[in-house]
Design a protein around this motif. Sequence first.
Motif, PDB file in Angstrom:
ATOM      1  N   THR A 119      39.807  32.241   0.461  1.00 26.35           N
ATOM      2  CA  THR A 119      39.532  31.536  -0.795  1.00 26.35           C
ATOM      3  C   THR A 119      38.055  31.196  -0.951  1.00 26.35           C
ATOM      4  OG1 THR A 119      40.074  29.408   0.256  1.00 26.35           O
ATOM      5  CG2 THR A 119      41.847  30.551  -0.914  1.00 26.35           C
ATOM      6  N   CYS A 145      42.362  34.148  -8.425  1.00 28.98           N
ATOM      7  CA  CYS A 145      42.123  32.717  -8.225  1.00 28.98           C
ATOM      8  C   CYS A 145      43.383  31.920  -8.529  1.00 28.98           C
ATOM      9  CB  CYS A 145      40.981  32.229  -9.122  1.00 28.98           C
ATOM     10  SG  CYS A 145      39.336  32.663  -8.552  1.00 28.98           S
ATOM     11  N   VAL A 146      44.055  32.286  -9.598  1.00 34.40           N
ATOM     12  CA  VAL A 146      45.284  31.585  -9.973  1.00 34.40           C
ATOM     13  C   VAL A 146      46.344  31.780  -8.890  1.00 34.40           C
ATOM     14  CG1 VAL A 146      47.123  31.379 -11.686  1.00 34.40           C
ATOM     15  CG2 VAL A 146      44.761  31.796 -12.429  1.00 34.40           C
ATOM     16  N   GLU A 149      45.418  29.760  -5.944  1.00 34.53           N
ATOM     17  CA  GLU A 149      45.193  28.359  -6.277  1.00 34.53           C
ATOM     18  C   GLU A 149      43.756  27.927  -5.984  1.00 34.53           C
ATOM     19  OE1 GLU A 149      48.257  25.783  -4.843  1.00 34.53           O
ATOM     20  OE2 GLU A 149      49.848  26.918  -5.831  1.00 34.53           O
ATOM     21  N   PRO A 151      40.493  26.646  -7.519  1.00 34.10           N
ATOM     22  CA  PRO A 151      40.203  25.957  -8.785  1.00 34.10           C
ATOM     23  C   PRO A 151      39.384  26.830  -9.733  1.00 34.10           C
ATOM     24  CG  PRO A 151      39.856  24.479  -6.935  1.00 34.10           C
ATOM     25  CD  PRO A 151      40.073  25.851  -6.346  1.00 34.10           C
ATOM     26  N   ASP A 174      52.699  33.437 -15.840  1.00 31.35           N
ATOM     27  CA  ASP A 174      53.382  32.178 -16.136  1.00 31.35           C
ATOM     28  C   ASP A 174      54.889  32.413 -16.296  1.00 31.35           C
ATOM     29  OD1 ASP A 174      53.476  29.371 -16.776  1.00 31.35           O
ATOM     30  OD2 ASP A 174      53.682  29.925 -18.877  1.00 31.35           O
ATOM     31  N   ARG A 177      56.465  33.070 -12.867  1.00 35.30           N
ATOM     32  CA  ARG A 177      56.591  31.842 -12.078  1.00 35.30           C
ATOM     33  C   ARG A 177      57.725  30.972 -12.602  1.00 35.30           C
ATOM     34  NH1 ARG A 177      51.831  30.320  -9.135  1.00 35.30           N
ATOM     35  NH2 ARG A 177      51.139  32.224  -8.074  1.00 35.30           N
ATOM     36  N   ARG A 182      59.034  28.053 -10.616  1.00 38.63           N
ATOM     37  CA  ARG A 182      57.718  27.575 -10.187  1.00 38.63           C
ATOM     38  C   ARG A 182      56.808  27.513 -11.405  1.00 38.63           C
ATOM     39  NH1 ARG A 182      55.867  31.846  -6.092  1.00 38.63           N
ATOM     40  NH2 ARG A 182      54.157  30.365  -5.744  1.00 38.63           N
ATOM     41  N   ILE A 184      52.391  27.921 -12.739  1.00 40.44           N
ATOM     42  CA  ILE A 184      51.013  28.235 -12.392  1.00 40.44           C
ATOM     43  C   ILE A 184      50.240  26.913 -12.297  1.00 40.44           C
ATOM     44  CG2 ILE A 184      51.078  30.538 -13.420  1.00 40.44           C
ATOM     45  CD1 ILE A 184      49.684  29.444 -15.874  1.00 40.44           C
ATOM     46  N   PRO A 185      49.099  26.895 -11.629  1.00 43.91           N
ATOM     47  CA  PRO A 185      48.335  25.653 -11.490  1.00 43.91           C
ATOM     48  C   PRO A 185      47.961  25.050 -12.848  1.00 43.91           C
ATOM     49  CG  PRO A 185      47.545  27.298  -9.945  1.00 43.91           C
ATOM     50  CD  PRO A 185      48.499  28.001 -10.863  1.00 43.91           C
ATOM     51  N   ASP A 187      45.164  23.959 -14.060  1.00 43.36           N
ATOM     52  CA  ASP A 187      43.958  24.456 -14.736  1.00 43.36           C
ATOM     53  C   ASP A 187      44.204  25.819 -15.373  1.00 43.36           C
ATOM     54  OD1 ASP A 187      44.103  25.838 -12.331  1.00 43.36           O
ATOM     55  OD2 ASP A 187      42.041  25.411 -11.717  1.00 43.36           O
ATOM     56  N   ALA A 188      45.102  26.617 -14.787  1.00 43.48           N
ATOM     57  CA  ALA A 188      45.460  27.905 -15.387  1.00 43.48           C
ATOM     58  C   ALA A 188      46.292  27.691 -16.647  1.00 43.48           C
ATOM     59  CB  ALA A 188      46.219  28.763 -14.386  1.00 43.48           C
TER      60      ALA A 188
END
Length: 202
Positions: A119, A145-146, A149, A151, A174, A177, A182, A184-185, A187-188
Amino acid sequence: MEPDELRAALSAVPEPDWLDQAVRRVADEPDAVGRLFAAAGRRCGRAPLPAAPDWTADDAARVLLLTMLPADRVVGQVETLYRYGDAAEKRAVLRALPWLPIGAAAVPLLHDAIRTNDTRLVAAALGPYAGHLDAATWRQAVLKCVFMEVPLAVVDRLDERADGELEIMLAGLDEERRAAGRSIPADATALLDRLRLTTKEA
């Protein structure tokens, strides 16, 4: 941070005299950069910089050393230091790229970093120098990145470069997930919402 800011932030490293001498030596003896680059962690420490917590002392010291290389030696030295460096050394090379006179010559290093599962390297590869990446590669890096995870705040010019294609990719992830229970984070999700709003307004 700019090189001058990094230099100021390094004023309290354990061996400031060593760093001053190392910076001068690289300017005079470019071939010495390898030994000095490797020694930076031991001589300057690896603590976060108070003025820039996302930077460590060895990161900043190594970036300064690279900025002192003569222009005609930069590309070769950067490629060698990245290829044979450990993860911390590779990250420092990636972070130095925006301030080096190399044009797009180091793009292959970004490609390598983005392919890793480290990362730290993926994040460093998406700094300002990522402006040299083509749109398709950049989108895939953002999506990675997504997945990892990382940022999205690390992605330089994210809102400027994000486009409809990235929206489609994020929306697909999305959906996958959500189907798996689940998400996605956050920020995503926020980025996807902004892209969807832009699409509606267009």
